[in-house]
Write a protein that holds these residues in place. Structure first.
Motif, mmCIF file in Angstrom:
data_model
loop_
_atom_site.group_PDB
_atom_site.id
_atom_site.type_symbol
_atom_site.label_atom_id
_atom_site.label_comp_id
_atom_site.label_asym_id
_atom_site.label_seq_id
_atom_site.Cartn_x
_atom_site.Cartn_y
_atom_site.Cartn_z
ATOM 1 N N GLN A 175 75.284 51.559 34.202
ATOM 2 C CA GLN A 175 76.720 51.692 33.996
ATOM 3 C C GLN A 175 77.446 51.216 35.245
ATOM 4 O O GLN A 175 76.964 51.415 36.368
ATOM 5 N N TRP B 129 71.938 58.592 36.916
ATOM 6 C CA TRP B 129 72.877 59.593 37.428
ATOM 7 C C TRP B 129 72.178 60.503 38.440
ATOM 8 O O TRP B 129 71.019 60.860 38.241
ATOM 9 N N TRP C 171 81.263 50.708 37.462
ATOM 10 C CA TRP C 171 82.648 51.095 37.711
ATOM 11 C C TRP C 171 83.276 50.042 38.626
ATOM 12 O O TRP C 171 82.819 49.840 39.754
ATOM 13 N N ASN D 121 79.214 48.370 30.597
ATOM 14 C CA ASN D 121 77.852 48.694 30.191
ATOM 15 C C ASN D 121 76.947 47.514 30.540
ATOM 16 O O ASN D 121 77.275 46.357 30.237
ATOM 17 N N GLU E 187 89.352 51.374 27.693
ATOM 18 C CA GLU E 187 90.020 51.911 28.885
ATOM 19 C C GLU E 187 89.766 53.401 29.086
ATOM 20 O O GLU E 187 89.757 53.878 30.207
ATOM 21 N N ASN E 188 89.584 54.152 28.018
ATOM 22 C CA ASN E 188 89.401 55.600 28.151
ATOM 23 C C ASN E 188 87.932 56.001 28.294
ATOM 24 O O ASN E 188 87.590 57.182 28.212
ATOM 25 N N SER E 189 87.040 55.018 28.513
ATOM 26 C CA SER E 189 85.616 55.317 28.662
ATOM 27 C C SER E 189 85.328 55.948 30.020
ATOM 28 O O SER E 189 86.118 55.830 30.964
ATOM 29 N N LYS E 190 84.181 56.590 30.126
ATOM 30 C CA LYS E 190 83.802 57.235 31.380
ATOM 31 C C LYS E 190 83.393 56.216 32.434
ATOM 32 O O LYS E 190 83.313 56.546 33.619
ATOM 33 N N TYR E 191 83.084 54.994 32.022
ATOM 34 C CA TYR E 191 82.748 53.929 32.957
ATOM 35 C C TYR E 191 83.334 52.630 32.421
ATOM 36 O O TYR E 191 83.779 52.544 31.270
ATOM 37 N N ASP E 192 83.347 51.606 33.274
ATOM 38 C CA ASP E 192 84.053 50.366 32.930
ATOM 39 C C ASP E 192 83.176 49.341 32.233
ATOM 40 O O ASP E 192 83.652 48.590 31.381
ATOM 41 N N LYS F 213 75.276 56.045 42.495
ATOM 42 C CA LYS F 213 76.145 54.898 42.254
ATOM 43 C C LYS F 213 75.958 53.935 43.425
ATOM 44 O O LYS F 213 76.325 54.246 44.563
#
Length: 210
Positions: A92, A112, A94, A71, A64-69, A115
């Motif tokens: 990645q 990056w 989201w 992989n 839950e605390n990852s930068k994205y939802d 998105k």
């Protein structure tokens, strides 16, 4: 090489969509159930997918605390199955919306800061055995399955839905060759549950169909 990749991704991310109605996402897609291995059966391709084969996407839900939802490990043979170069395009994801546990809309980044919208527009809501992913401009589409083979009846039904329900023109749509041997299954880290023995092939004369 990096600059060429960035240029291709920028072109994909800037595809126009204002002439089409908004895509109809599935009403509910359980994010946790969507995770796992998907084989790309059919594609209206991006630049990277015009001649590829044995395309496999593996989805892993992050903490839950990852930068994205999510992989996404996307690997494929560049041309013919098994014998051509193995390529990788990690991504990645989201999950969008108020309830990210059951959303049919994501954003996915192959590079990056791009998105790209990722619309889950068709789904086997009972078993999560197949799905179709759409793109607002209708330039791209993906039909995926939990196994490397899909019946012609189901594939034809999904392509029909792309046209009739989601306003797709299927010019350029191609079936992705999925030809596997026991050795290749092991090399790619796949299991018998994902590629049963009866779906393995001993014949490597398997160039891309037209």
């Amino acid at each position: 090489l990096i600059h060429k990749l960035e240029k291709r991704v920028l072109i994909m991310g800037n595809a126009k969509s204002n002439v089409f109605p908004v895509l109809q996402n599935v009403q509910s897609c359980e994010t946790a159930r969507f995770m796992g291995t998907w084989f790309v059966i059919g594609v209206k391709p991006t630049y990277f997918e015009t001649a590829n084969s044995n395309a496999v996407e593996k989805y892993t839900l992050m903490e839950e605390n990852s930068k994205y939802d999510v992989n996404i490990d996307f690997q494929y043979n560049q041309n013919d199955p098994i014998t051509s170069k193995l390529k990788s395009l990690p991504q990645q994801g989201w999950v969008q919306g108020a309830n990210r546990a059951i959303s049919g809309l994501w954003k996915v980044s192959p590079l990056w800061p791009i998105k790209m919208p990722y619309h889950i527009i068709e789904l086997d809501e009972k078993n999560y055995d197949y799905c179709a992913i759409g793109y607002p401009s209708r330039d791209y589409a993906w039909i995926m399955s939990r196994k490397p083979k899909m019946s012609d009846d189901l594939y034809n039904d999904l392509t029909r839905r792309l046209v009739e329900k989601h306003q797709y023109n299927l010019d350029g749509m191609r079936k992705v060759p999925q030809i596997w041997t026991k050795e290749e299954r092991e090399k790619r880290g796949l299991t018998k549950a994902e590629i049963p023995d009866e779906m393995l092939s001993k014949d490597l004369k398997c160039s891309n169909p037209p």
